[in-house]
Write an enzyme that holds these catalytic residues in place. Structure first.
Site, mmCIF file in Angstrom:
data_model
loop_
_atom_site.group_PDB
_atom_site.id
_atom_site.type_symbol
_atom_site.label_atom_id
_atom_site.label_comp_id
_atom_site.label_asym_id
_atom_site.label_seq_id
_atom_site.Cartn_x
_atom_site.Cartn_y
_atom_site.Cartn_z
ATOM 1 N N LYS A 79 -4.763 7.942 -4.557
ATOM 2 C CA LYS A 79 -6.015 8.524 -3.645
ATOM 3 C C LYS A 79 -7.288 9.477 -4.432
ATOM 4 O O LYS A 79 -7.132 9.575 -5.298
ATOM 5 C CB LYS A 79 -5.232 8.941 -2.335
ATOM 6 N N ARG A 139 5.802 9.571 -3.039
ATOM 7 C CA ARG A 139 5.409 8.409 -3.036
ATOM 8 C C ARG A 139 4.012 7.129 -3.815
ATOM 9 O O ARG A 139 3.335 7.905 -3.857
ATOM 10 C CB ARG A 139 4.786 7.731 -1.472
HETATM 11 N N1 HH2 Z 1 -0.083 6.054 2.065
HETATM 12 C C1 HH2 Z 1 -0.227 4.722 2.174
HETATM 13 C C2 HH2 Z 1 0.219 3.807 2.627
HETATM 14 N N2 HH2 Z 1 1.522 4.684 3.012
HETATM 15 N N3 HH2 Z 1 3.067 6.215 4.059
HETATM 16 C C3 HH2 Z 1 3.438 7.451 4.129
HETATM 17 N N4 HH2 Z 1 3.825 7.726 4.072
HETATM 18 N N5 HH2 Z 1 2.357 8.142 3.150
HETATM 19 C C4 HH2 Z 1 1.292 7.769 2.579
HETATM 20 O O1 HH2 Z 1 0.384 8.392 1.815
HETATM 21 C C5 HH2 Z 1 0.841 6.488 2.644
HETATM 22 C C6 HH2 Z 1 1.421 5.358 3.441
HETATM 23 C C7 HH2 Z 1 -1.616 4.473 0.846
HETATM 24 O O2 HH2 Z 1 -1.842 4.082 0.275
HETATM 25 P P1 HH2 Z 1 -1.438 2.469 -0.567
HETATM 26 O O3 HH2 Z 1 0.142 1.531 -0.074
HETATM 27 O O4 HH2 Z 1 -1.205 2.670 -2.098
HETATM 28 O O5 HH2 Z 1 -2.425 1.528 -0.088
HETATM 29 P P2 HH2 Z 1 -2.706 0.364 1.298
HETATM 30 O O6 HH2 Z 1 -2.612 1.613 2.386
HETATM 31 O O7 HH2 Z 1 -3.718 0.201 1.115
HETATM 32 O O8 HH2 Z 1 -1.851 -0.559 0.666
#
Ligand code: HH2
Length: 278
Positions: free
Chosen positions: A213, A255
């Site tokens: 992040k 995660r």
């Molecule tokens: N962060 C992201 C997406 N989903 N779900 C939970 N429970 N907790 C988190 O911190 C979280 C989440 C964002 O990360 P990422 O999936 O890598 O990115 P994007 O939303 O751009 O797909």
């Protein structure tokens, strides 16, 4: 047995902030799923809509088109991992459950879709309720909390936990997440990680997602005397540091995009803390 679970991230999106576009083809997604499972992921979190700051919403039919074939392929491959669907839409959650998902990871904590609570309640799957201030399109535009961010996030998670239980989701199936980076400044993220133990008193497993992040890019740049945040691919050291600290503060689900290095860091941390020293 390790006292924690690694959740490997599998984004089937063109625009996720760190891995967008890499796993759009089901064949590539399956290969990544096998890699993450082999590295020690206990759960794979499949997402078809980016929630990065500024992301535009995706229609349900498109989200279904992206995620369901991947869930089906991974379920059929018998990788020995649990499957999670990262969605705020009940229709996507329902289809994902039918395709083999045992966990609904709803970053809106059952607020975005009035049907979501009943889909989770009636199917008997687990769900993760995450804190987010505002919505992805605008959440990082000067996020502000009236009082103490940790107290506010805790009160929010407590309220959503009660809401979910009242909607028929048994408490044992609920995971809570402070939502690192979702409507939070650097200071907010750090306070939540530093005081994560305060969320443990809600009595449910705590999940954290710091992986790659932006705040890690900012802190990493500072460490190297750079003015621009480190790019997402250079945020593994920050991911490891925050995951270890979160473990020490009581988090039990992590995660992450890169499972193997986090698994190693958490194993060393656990041994050091005397929990699993062999
Ligand atoms: N962060 C992201 C997406 N989903 N779900 C939970 N429970 N907790 C988190 O911190 C979280 C989440 C964002 O990360 P990422 O999936 O890598 O990115 P994007 O939303 O751009 O797909």
């Amino acid at each position: 047995m390790a006292p924690y679970t690694l959740m490997g991230i599998l984004n089937v999106t063109p625009d996720s902030f760190s891995d967008g576009g890499r796993f759009l083809e089901p064949r590539d997604a399956l290969e990544q799923a096998a890699l993450l499972a082999g590295e020690g992921a206990g759960i794979l979190d499949v997402g078809g809509e980016s929630t990065r700051p500024g992301a535009e919403p995706v229609r349900a039919d498109e989200e279904l088109r992206r995620t369901v074939p991947v869930l089906e392929a991974v379920a059929q491959a018998g990788l020995g991992v649990g499957l999670s669907i990262d969605t705020t839409k009940a229709v996507v959650a329902q289809a994902a459950i039918e395709a083999g998902a045992g966990l609904v990871n709803d970053v809106s904590a059952l607020r975005a879709d009035p049907e979501m609570a009943s889909v989770v309640a009636s199917s008997g799957v687990e769900c993760c309720l995450m804190h987010m201030l505002g919505e992805p399109r605008t959440m990082q535009l000067e996020p502000r909390y009236e009082g103490d961010v940790v107290d506010e996030v805790k009160a929010f998670l407590d309220e959503r936990l009660r809401f979910a239980v009242a909607a028929g989701i048994t408490e044992e199936r609920i995971i809570l997440d402070p939502g690192i980076g979702f409507g939070k400044t650097l200071a907010h993220n750090l306070a939540l990680l530093d005081r994560l133990d305060e969320l443990c008193s809600l009595g449910r497993p705590i999940m954290v997602g710091t992986s790659r992040k932006r705040f890690l890019g900012v802190l990493g740049a500072r460490a190297h005397g750079l003015s621009e945040p480190l790019e997402a691919g250079r945020r593994l050291p920050g991911t490891l540091a925050t995951s270890v600290l979160a473990l020490e503060r009581g988090a039990s689900i992590f995660r992450v995009h890169e499972v193997a290095p986090v698994a190693e860091a958490l194993a060393v941390a656990t041994a050091t803390l005397g929990g699993d020293g062999g």
